[in-house]
Design a protein around this motif. Structure first.
Motif, short mmCIF file in Angstrom:
data_model
loop_
_atom_site.label_atom_id
_atom_site.label_comp_id
_atom_site.label_asym_id
_atom_site.label_seq_id
_atom_site.Cartn_x
_atom_site.Cartn_y
_atom_site.Cartn_z
N GLY A 163 22.05 2.60 4.90
CA GLY A 163 21.28 1.84 3.91
C GLY A 163 19.84 1.65 4.35
N PHE A 164 19.65 1.27 5.61
CA PHE A 164 18.29 1.11 6.12
C PHE A 164 17.55 2.45 6.14
CE2 PHE A 164 19.53 -3.07 7.98
CZ PHE A 164 18.45 -3.79 7.51
N ALA A 165 18.27 3.55 6.38
CA ALA A 165 17.64 4.87 6.38
C ALA A 165 17.12 5.21 4.98
CB ALA A 165 18.63 5.93 6.85
N PHE A 166 17.95 5.02 3.95
CA PHE A 166 17.52 5.28 2.58
C PHE A 166 16.41 4.32 2.16
CE2 PHE A 166 21.55 7.62 2.06
CZ PHE A 166 21.11 8.70 1.31
N LEU A 167 16.53 3.07 2.58
CA LEU A 167 15.52 2.07 2.25
C LEU A 167 14.15 2.47 2.81
CD1 LEU A 167 15.64 -0.87 0.87
CD2 LEU A 167 15.40 -1.72 3.20
N ALA A 168 14.13 2.88 4.09
CA ALA A 168 12.88 3.28 4.73
C ALA A 168 12.32 4.54 4.10
CB ALA A 168 13.11 3.50 6.23
N LEU A 169 13.19 5.51 3.79
CA LEU A 169 12.73 6.75 3.17
C LEU A 169 12.14 6.50 1.79
CD1 LEU A 169 12.56 9.86 3.35
CD2 LEU A 169 14.84 9.94 2.30
N GLY A 170 12.81 5.66 1.00
CA GLY A 170 12.30 5.35 -0.33
C GLY A 170 10.97 4.62 -0.28
N LEU A 171 10.84 3.66 0.66
CA LEU A 171 9.59 2.93 0.81
C LEU A 171 8.47 3.86 1.27
CD1 LEU A 171 8.09 0.23 0.77
CD2 LEU A 171 8.87 -0.15 3.13
N TRP A 172 8.77 4.75 2.22
CA TRP A 172 7.79 5.72 2.72
C TRP A 172 7.26 6.59 1.59
CZ3 TRP A 172 4.59 7.13 6.40
CH2 TRP A 172 4.26 8.47 6.59
N HIS A 173 8.15 7.05 0.71
CA HIS A 173 7.73 7.88 -0.42
C HIS A 173 6.96 7.07 -1.45
CE1 HIS A 173 9.93 11.94 -0.12
NE2 HIS A 173 9.97 11.36 1.08
N LEU A 174 7.39 5.85 -1.70
CA LEU A 174 6.63 5.00 -2.63
C LEU A 174 5.20 4.81 -2.16
CD1 LEU A 174 9.11 2.13 -3.65
CD2 LEU A 174 7.95 3.72 -5.21
N LEU A 175 5.02 4.47 -0.90
CA LEU A 175 3.69 4.23 -0.34
C LEU A 175 2.81 5.48 -0.46
CD1 LEU A 175 4.66 2.22 2.88
CD2 LEU A 175 3.59 1.31 0.81
N ASN A 176 3.36 6.63 -0.11
CA ASN A 176 2.57 7.85 -0.10
C ASN A 176 2.26 8.37 -1.49
OD1 ASN A 176 2.11 9.08 2.79
ND2 ASN A 176 4.14 8.15 2.83
N HIS A 177 3.22 8.29 -2.40
CA HIS A 177 2.97 8.75 -3.77
C HIS A 177 1.92 7.86 -4.46
CE1 HIS A 177 5.67 12.10 -4.20
NE2 HIS A 177 6.70 11.39 -3.76
N ILE A 178 2.03 6.55 -4.25
CA ILE A 178 1.04 5.64 -4.85
C ILE A 178 -0.34 5.91 -4.27
CG2 ILE A 178 0.36 3.22 -5.06
CD1 ILE A 178 3.35 2.51 -5.06
N LYS A 179 -0.41 6.13 -2.96
CA LYS A 179 -1.70 6.42 -2.32
C LYS A 179 -2.31 7.71 -2.88
CE LYS A 179 -3.83 7.37 2.17
NZ LYS A 179 -3.59 7.50 3.64
N LEU A 180 -1.50 8.76 -2.98
CA LEU A 180 -1.99 10.04 -3.51
C LEU A 180 -2.51 9.88 -4.94
CD1 LEU A 180 0.51 12.86 -2.42
CD2 LEU A 180 -1.92 12.66 -1.87
N HIS A 181 -1.76 9.18 -5.76
CA HIS A 181 -2.15 9.03 -7.16
C HIS A 181 -3.37 8.14 -7.33
CE1 HIS A 181 -1.81 7.39 -11.32
NE2 HIS A 181 -1.54 8.65 -11.59
N SER A 182 -3.48 7.11 -6.51
CA SER A 182 -4.61 6.18 -6.62
C SER A 182 -5.91 6.86 -6.20
CB SER A 182 -4.36 4.94 -5.76
OG SER A 182 -3.21 4.25 -6.19
N LEU A 183 -5.86 7.70 -5.18
CA LEU A 183 -7.07 8.38 -4.70
C LEU A 183 -7.46 9.57 -5.57
CD1 LEU A 183 -6.45 8.30 -0.83
CD2 LEU A 183 -8.00 6.85 -2.16
N ARG A 184 -6.44 10.26 -6.12
CA ARG A 184 -6.73 11.45 -6.93
C ARG A 184 -5.87 11.44 -8.20
NH1 ARG A 184 -6.38 13.68 -1.74
NH2 ARG A 184 -4.31 14.52 -2.16
N PRO A 185 -6.14 10.54 -9.13
CA PRO A 185 -5.29 10.44 -10.32
C PRO A 185 -5.33 11.68 -11.21
CG PRO A 185 -7.23 9.06 -10.54
CD PRO A 185 -7.21 9.53 -9.13
N ASN A 186 -6.47 12.36 -11.25
CA ASN A 186 -6.61 13.51 -12.13
C ASN A 186 -6.06 14.80 -11.52
OD1 ASN A 186 -7.89 11.95 -14.11
ND2 ASN A 186 -9.87 12.19 -13.09
N SER A 187 -6.03 14.87 -10.19
CA SER A 187 -5.55 16.08 -9.53
C SER A 187 -4.27 15.82 -8.72
CB SER A 187 -6.63 16.63 -8.59
OG SER A 187 -6.98 15.67 -7.60
#
Length: 312
Positions: A11-35
């Motif tokens: 459970g902690f493994a999935f929790l950490a993986l999901g949080l890691w992906h949330l953080l990175n996807h949000i960062k990518l989209h916030s910095l480059r929303p059009n690309s």
């Protein structure tokens, strides 16, 4: 996996993986929303394949726990070499872990070979892992009728969301919402696994009218009568609904906070870039002005010399 630790650890493994992906996807989209373009996994600055290595390590430890460490004889086979009924679920859980291990290992191979289909194939491997997880939980050899079965039934819904969004990611790599929902569903899986571990193997948290019973070497929650079982399942449904609301609030709030944070950084970077461009324009204009002055000075010199020659 049929223990408190067996549910809380993954459970902690999935929790950490999901949080890691949330953080990175949000960062990518916030910095480059059009690309923006989705990524199936994210490298780190020091160890590029750290995420995939951690998936492989966690999967290996899970397989070892199910097939070697967990069984009393430290091996899951019967005396005649067959698989006994009480160890079928160990092989099912180990097979899920093996599929995630395969996903991570082949993702590294695809990245090293720089395949043209790297993104699509990596997403496809992820879909295979979630598909295998969904299939084996759906056809689980453990109890399907009791409280544990209700927890697994609702877990299948979350796994199915992870599977569908991973498949959608192949055709829509630029969709932030697809990546966002997939990441949130992985995070939800982790939270639900942790809840299952504590609710099913902590005596004080067992619903009223139910008890923990030892069956074939495993602890299973049983209830006194249909009414107690119905009440217990209804409580599980309520827990799922509350967790759904909680994960939704957390995910959207995280997006709003990080989007504002990285959005401000983007504005500062853009302003700095414009200032540098203006400074370079000023330098160029000063150079052009000096060049014009030099040209005019030379022209005046030529006129003076020409008038002197005429006088002569």
């Amino acid at each position: 996996m049929g223990t408190l630790v067996g549910h809380v650890a993954p459970g902690f493994a999935f929790l950490a993986l999901g949080l890691w992906h949330l953080l990175n996807h949000i960062k990518l989209h916030s910095l480059r929303p059009n690309s923006y373009t989705s990524a199936p996994w994210f490298p780190t600055s020091r160890i590029k394949y750290l995420e995939l290595y951690m998936i492989m390590l966690g999967s290996f430890l899970s397989m070892a726990m199910e097939l070697v460490i967990g069984p009393e004889k430290h091996q899951p086979f019967d005396t005649d070499g067959t698989i006994p009924p009480n160890h079928l679920h160990n092989f099912e859980h180990a097979t899920i872990s093996l599929t995630f291990f395969t996903y991570a290992a082949l993702s590294i191979v695809l990245d090293k070979t720089c395949s043209k289909l790297q993104y699509g194939l990596t997403q496809f491997l992820g879909a295979i892992a979630f598909g295998q997880q969904f299939l084996l939980f759906h056809l689980h050899s453990a109890d399907h009728m009791g409280i544990e079965g209700q927890y697994h039934l609702l877990l299948q819904i979350v796994v199915l969301v992870s599977l569908i969004t991973t498949l959608l990611g192949i055709g829509y790599p630029k969709s932030f919402l697809v990546s966002f929902v997939r990441s949130a569903s992985i995070f939800f899986q982790g939270a639900w696994f942790i809840l299952m571990g504590y609710m099913l193997w902590t005596p004080s948290l067992i619903p009223k009218g139910c008890f923990i019973n030892s069956e074939e070497g495993h602890q299973v929650v049983r209830c006194h009568g249909a009414e107690a079982l119905h009440r217990a399942k209804s409580l599980v449904n309520l827990q799922f609904s509350w967790f759904l609301i909680g994960v939704t609030i957390f995910s959207v709030s995280l997006y709003l906070v990080l989007d504002k944070f990285y959005g401000d950084q983007k504005v500062e970077y853009s302003s700095l870039t414009r200032e540098e461009d203006e400074d370079s324009d000023d330098v160029e204009s000063q150079k052009e002005h000096k060049l014009d002055e030099s040209k005019s000075f030379i022209a005046m010199g030529k006129k003076v010399f020409a008038s002197v020659d005429m006088e002569r």
